[in-house]
Scaffold this motif. Structure first.
Motif, PDB file in Angstrom:
ATOM      1  N   GLU A  91       3.285  61.161   8.786  1.00 12.47           N
ATOM      2  CA  GLU A  91       3.471  60.042   9.300  1.00 12.47           C
ATOM      3  C   GLU A  91       2.801  60.146  10.780  1.00 12.47           C
ATOM      4  O   GLU A  91       3.056  59.224  11.606  1.00 12.47           O
ATOM      5  CB  GLU A  91       4.737  59.729   9.386  1.00 12.47           C
ATOM      6  N   LEU A  92       2.186  61.307  11.444  1.00 11.35           N
ATOM      7  CA  LEU A  92       1.864  61.507  12.614  1.00 11.35           C
ATOM      8  C   LEU A  92       0.187  61.716  12.524  1.00 11.35           C
ATOM      9  O   LEU A  92      -0.329  61.972  11.766  1.00 11.35           O
ATOM     10  CB  LEU A  92       2.346  62.646  13.328  1.00 11.35           C
ATOM     11  N   SER A  93      -0.284  61.170  13.627  1.00 14.25           N
ATOM     12  CA  SER A  93      -1.778  61.430  13.841  1.00 14.25           C
ATOM     13  C   SER A  93      -2.161  63.027  14.075  1.00 14.25           C
ATOM     14  O   SER A  93      -0.927  63.630  14.439  1.00 14.25           O
ATOM     15  CB  SER A  93      -2.051  60.696  15.179  1.00 14.25           C
ATOM     16  N   GLY A  94      -3.362  63.168  13.975  1.00 19.66           N
ATOM     17  CA  GLY A  94      -3.731  64.787  14.213  1.00 19.66           C
ATOM     18  C   GLY A  94      -3.143  65.128  15.557  1.00 19.66           C
ATOM     19  O   GLY A  94      -2.714  66.270  15.667  1.00 19.66           O
ATOM     20  N   GLY A  95      -3.454  64.381  16.535  1.00 20.70           N
ATOM     21  CA  GLY A  95      -2.887  64.912  17.967  1.00 20.70           C
ATOM     22  C   GLY A  95      -1.528  65.148  17.920  1.00 20.70           C
ATOM     23  O   GLY A  95      -1.040  66.009  18.737  1.00 20.70           O
ATOM     24  N   GLN A  96      -0.594  64.174  17.645  1.00 16.57           N
ATOM     25  CA  GLN A  96       0.795  64.345  17.337  1.00 16.57           C
ATOM     26  C   GLN A  96       1.190  65.692  16.485  1.00 16.57           C
ATOM     27  O   GLN A  96       2.104  66.445  17.234  1.00 16.57           O
ATOM     28  CB  GLN A  96       1.306  63.102  16.905  1.00 16.57           C
ATOM     29  N   GLN A  97       0.589  65.653  15.353  1.00 19.57           N
ATOM     30  CA  GLN A  97       0.712  67.011  14.749  1.00 19.57           C
ATOM     31  C   GLN A  97       0.273  68.164  15.559  1.00 19.57           C
ATOM     32  O   GLN A  97       1.232  69.340  15.608  1.00 19.57           O
ATOM     33  CB  GLN A  97       0.038  66.957  13.565  1.00 19.57           C
ATOM     34  N   GLN A  98      -0.480  68.141  16.394  1.00 20.65           N
ATOM     35  CA  GLN A  98      -1.026  69.424  17.246  1.00 20.65           C
ATOM     36  C   GLN A  98      -0.084  69.638  18.146  1.00 20.65           C
ATOM     37  O   GLN A  98       0.507  70.695  18.489  1.00 20.65           O
ATOM     38  CB  GLN A  98      -2.464  69.146  17.773  1.00 20.65           C
ATOM     39  N   ARG A  99       0.520  68.477  18.799  1.00 18.29           N
ATOM     40  CA  ARG A  99       1.564  68.589  19.538  1.00 18.29           C
ATOM     41  C   ARG A  99       3.038  69.208  19.148  1.00 18.29           C
ATOM     42  O   ARG A  99       3.622  69.944  19.683  1.00 18.29           O
ATOM     43  CB  ARG A  99       2.098  67.074  20.370  1.00 18.29           C
ATOM     44  N   VAL A 100       3.243  68.793  17.886  1.00 14.94           N
ATOM     45  CA  VAL A 100       4.322  69.570  16.953  1.00 14.94           C
ATOM     46  C   VAL A 100       4.069  71.253  17.165  1.00 14.94           C
ATOM     47  O   VAL A 100       4.951  71.982  17.487  1.00 14.94           O
ATOM     48  CB  VAL A 100       4.532  69.106  15.798  1.00 14.94           C
ATOM     49  N   ALA A 101       2.827  71.504  16.626  1.00 15.83           N
ATOM     50  CA  ALA A 101       2.537  72.900  16.763  1.00 15.83           C
ATOM     51  C   ALA A 101       2.651  73.502  18.213  1.00 15.83           C
ATOM     52  O   ALA A 101       3.026  74.682  18.181  1.00 15.83           O
ATOM     53  CB  ALA A 101       1.108  73.001  16.117  1.00 15.83           C
ATOM     54  N   ILE A 102       2.312  72.886  19.145  1.00 18.21           N
ATOM     55  CA  ILE A 102       2.315  73.490  20.515  1.00 18.21           C
ATOM     56  C   ILE A 102       3.845  73.550  20.824  1.00 18.21           C
ATOM     57  O   ILE A 102       4.291  74.633  21.413  1.00 18.21           O
ATOM     58  CB  ILE A 102       1.709  72.520  21.462  1.00 18.21           C
ATOM     59  N   ALA A 103       4.703  72.582  20.451  1.00 18.60           N
ATOM     60  CA  ALA A 103       6.117  72.671  20.801  1.00 18.60           C
ATOM     61  C   ALA A 103       6.832  73.900  20.040  1.00 18.60           C
ATOM     62  O   ALA A 103       7.471  74.860  20.438  1.00 18.60           O
ATOM     63  CB  ALA A 103       6.941  71.591  20.455  1.00 18.60           C
ATOM     64  N   ARG A 104       6.413  73.906  18.643  1.00 19.19           N
ATOM     65  CA  ARG A 104       6.777  75.230  18.103  1.00 19.19           C
ATOM     66  C   ARG A 104       6.466  76.454  18.635  1.00 19.19           C
ATOM     67  O   ARG A 104       6.978  77.635  18.624  1.00 19.19           O
ATOM     68  CB  ARG A 104       6.426  75.114  16.553  1.00 19.19           C
ATOM     69  N   SER A 105       5.059  76.685  19.280  1.00 17.76           N
ATOM     70  CA  SER A 105       4.625  77.790  19.751  1.00 17.76           C
ATOM     71  C   SER A 105       5.451  78.304  20.785  1.00 17.76           C
ATOM     72  O   SER A 105       5.512  79.578  21.383  1.00 17.76           O
ATOM     73  CB  SER A 105       3.149  77.729  20.110  1.00 17.76           C
ATOM     74  N   LEU A 106       6.069  77.175  21.583  1.00 20.34           N
ATOM     75  CA  LEU A 106       6.880  77.578  22.826  1.00 20.34           C
ATOM     76  C   LEU A 106       8.208  78.081  22.502  1.00 20.34           C
ATOM     77  O   LEU A 106       9.066  78.426  23.453  1.00 20.34           O
ATOM     78  CB  LEU A 106       6.909  76.341  23.591  1.00 20.34           C
ATOM     79  N   VAL A 107       8.816  77.927  21.188  1.00 20.44           N
ATOM     80  CA  VAL A 107      10.061  77.926  21.142  1.00 20.44           C
ATOM     81  C   VAL A 107      10.947  79.181  21.502  1.00 20.44           C
ATOM     82  O   VAL A 107      11.989  79.197  21.838  1.00 20.44           O
ATOM     83  CB  VAL A 107      10.517  77.323  19.623  1.00 20.44           C
ATOM     84  N   ASN A 108      10.136  80.464  21.383  1.00 22.78           N
ATOM     85  CA  ASN A 108      10.688  81.647  21.758  1.00 22.78           C
ATOM     86  C   ASN A 108       9.991  82.134  23.033  1.00 22.78           C
ATOM     87  O   ASN A 108      10.201  83.366  23.288  1.00 22.78           O
ATOM     88  CB  ASN A 108      10.168  82.734  20.853  1.00 22.78           C
ATOM     89  N   ASP A 109       9.813  80.972  23.739  1.00 28.64           N
ATOM     90  CA  ASP A 109       9.413  81.347  25.207  1.00 28.64           C
ATOM     91  C   ASP A 109       8.497  82.497  25.303  1.00 28.64           C
ATOM     92  O   ASP A 109       8.736  83.520  25.881  1.00 28.64           O
ATOM     93  CB  ASP A 109      10.527  81.588  26.193  1.00 28.64           C
ATOM     94  N   PRO A 110       7.138  82.429  24.658  1.00 30.25           N
ATOM     95  CA  PRO A 110       6.406  83.682  24.548  1.00 30.25           C
ATOM     96  C   PRO A 110       5.849  84.056  25.694  1.00 30.25           C
ATOM     97  O   PRO A 110       5.801  83.389  26.793  1.00 30.25           O
ATOM     98  CB  PRO A 110       5.367  83.391  23.387  1.00 30.25           C
ATOM     99  N   LEU A 111       5.388  85.247  25.865  1.00 28.14           N
ATOM    100  CA  LEU A 111       4.649  85.825  26.850  1.00 28.14           C
ATOM    101  C   LEU A 111       3.325  85.228  26.848  1.00 28.14           C
ATOM    102  O   LEU A 111       2.688  84.921  28.228  1.00 28.14           O
ATOM    103  CB  LEU A 111       4.302  87.370  26.888  1.00 28.14           C
ATOM    104  N   VAL A 112       2.592  85.168  25.673  1.00 23.40           N
ATOM    105  CA  VAL A 112       1.178  84.336  25.485  1.00 23.40           C
ATOM    106  C   VAL A 112       1.153  83.499  24.584  1.00 23.40           C
ATOM    107  O   VAL A 112       1.737  83.685  23.535  1.00 23.40           O
ATOM    108  CB  VAL A 112       0.332  85.809  25.181  1.00 23.40           C
ATOM    109  N   ILE A 113       0.344  82.445  24.808  1.00 26.35           N
ATOM    110  CA  ILE A 113       0.347  81.524  23.848  1.00 26.35           C
ATOM    111  C   ILE A 113      -1.459  81.829  23.325  1.00 26.35           C
ATOM    112  O   ILE A 113      -2.120  81.642  24.006  1.00 26.35           O
ATOM    113  CB  ILE A 113       0.467  79.935  24.219  1.00 26.35           C
ATOM    114  N   LEU A 114      -1.222  81.728  22.052  1.00 25.67           N
ATOM    115  CA  LEU A 114      -2.851  81.935  21.492  1.00 25.67           C
ATOM    116  C   LEU A 114      -3.457  80.795  20.587  1.00 25.67           C
ATOM    117  O   LEU A 114      -2.473  80.324  19.705  1.00 25.67           O
ATOM    118  CB  LEU A 114      -2.861  83.289  20.581  1.00 25.67           C
ATOM    119  N   ALA A 115      -4.258  80.267  20.792  1.00 25.32           N
ATOM    120  CA  ALA A 115      -4.771  79.080  20.233  1.00 25.32           C
ATOM    121  C   ALA A 115      -6.090  79.221  19.644  1.00 25.32           C
ATOM    122  O   ALA A 115      -7.088  79.591  20.488  1.00 25.32           O
ATOM    123  CB  ALA A 115      -4.508  77.879  21.203  1.00 25.32           C
ATOM    124  N   ASP A 116      -6.293  78.991  18.478  1.00 24.84           N
ATOM    125  CA  ASP A 116      -7.503  78.992  17.668  1.00 24.84           C
ATOM    126  C   ASP A 116      -8.202  77.703  17.589  1.00 24.84           C
ATOM    127  O   ASP A 116      -7.700  77.031  16.565  1.00 24.84           O
ATOM    128  CB  ASP A 116      -7.136  79.807  16.410  1.00 24.84           C
TER     129      ASP A 116
END
Ligand code: ADP
Ligand code: ADP
Length: 229
Positions: free
Chosen positions: A143-168
């Motif tokens: 139900e989301l646009s591609g950009g919105q889906q990627q924002r979900v993925a970004i939020a998920r990547s932040l959830v453990n407060d990582p030292l580094v965020i890696l994006a491919d």
């Protein structure tokens, strides 16, 4: 403060009788809060580098220090723990779970921890808001646009407060408007002091970073500060 140090990192793959030298002595020092892009022609070693940075694989030789920890020779189980605790991943294809809502997708990495459910939910909702999805909390990915889906993925990547965020190739599947929107989210994260490493083919994307590393034939060809107009 150094977050990532590569010291003469080499990675060799055995292809039958042939040895492929994917990385041939890479030395790097990435400080907390840097926003890095990694570019280079196909076959230069970008994926290999991302796999090593992401602790999905180990160097054949050389050292990788992540934070204070030497992860170069860690067994698989420990590497998996390091991934969960210290790294956030963002992919070209979002990698969301189709049956789960926005909030539930963001919660997924927290399932690996024994944290009270309400607490996980609060964290996920806060992160959904942070990436501008407050009106889409209970929507499913389709139900989301591609950009919105990627924002979900970004939020998920932040959830453990990582030292580094890696994006491919995080904007690889997006039209230019949605891509720009995602790059704005990265700009925000950078402003907040997050350490971001992004692999891309796209010059425009690379130039949003403040440091551009170019690989060629498994070596660092150039490593420059990006000048902003
Ligand atoms: P890029 O992502 O920049 O295209 P890669 O890291 O995928 O580069 O590849 C670097 C080199 O290593 C290439 O020659 C590629 O064929 C080789 N390579 C990558 N992964 C493997 C593998 N699993 N087995 C054998 N060779 C590989
Ligand atoms: P498996 O347990 O099947 O080997 P992995 O540990 O390789 O799975 O993890 C698969 C994906 O899930 C990886 O992208 C990894 O970063 C992520 N992951 C694993 N554990 C956690 C965790 N505790 N928190 C967040 N992400 C995690």
């Amino acid at each position: 403060k150094s977050i990532v140090r590569f010291e003469d990192v080499r990675k060799t793959y055995q292809m039958g009788p042939v040895l492929v030298e994917a990385l041939r002595g890479v030395t790097l020092d990435i400080k907390q809060g840097e926003y890095i892009s990694i570019m280079g022609p196909s076959g230069c070693g970008k994926s290999t580098m991302l796999n090593l940075l992401g602790c999905l694989d180990r160097p054949t030789s050389g050292r990788y220090l992540l934070g204070e920890e030497d992860v170069s020779q860690m067994p698989d189980d420990d590497l998996s723990g390091v991934r969960g605790a210290k790294l956030g991943f963002i992919f070209q294809s979002y990698n969301l779970i189709p049956q789960l809502s926005v909030v539930e997708n963001i919660e997924v990495p927290l399932y690996y921890q024994d944290r009270p459910e309400e607490e996980s939910r609060e964290i996920a909702i806060r992160l959904a808001q942070l990436v501008g999805l407050e009106k889409r909390l209970w929507h499913k990915p389709f139900e989301l646009s591609g950009g919105q889906q990627q924002r979900v993925a970004i939020a998920r990547s932040l959830v453990n407060d990582p030292l580094v965020i890696l994006a491919d190739e995080p904007t690889g599947n997006l039209d230019s408007n949605s891509g720009t929107e995602i790059l704005r989210v990265f700009d925000d994260l950078h402003q907040q002091g997050k350490t971001l490493i992004l692999v891309t083919h796209d010059d425009d994307v690379a130039h949003r970073a403040d440091r551009a590393i170019r690989l060629r034939d498994g070596q660092v060809e150039s490593d420059v500060k990006v000048s902003k107009a």
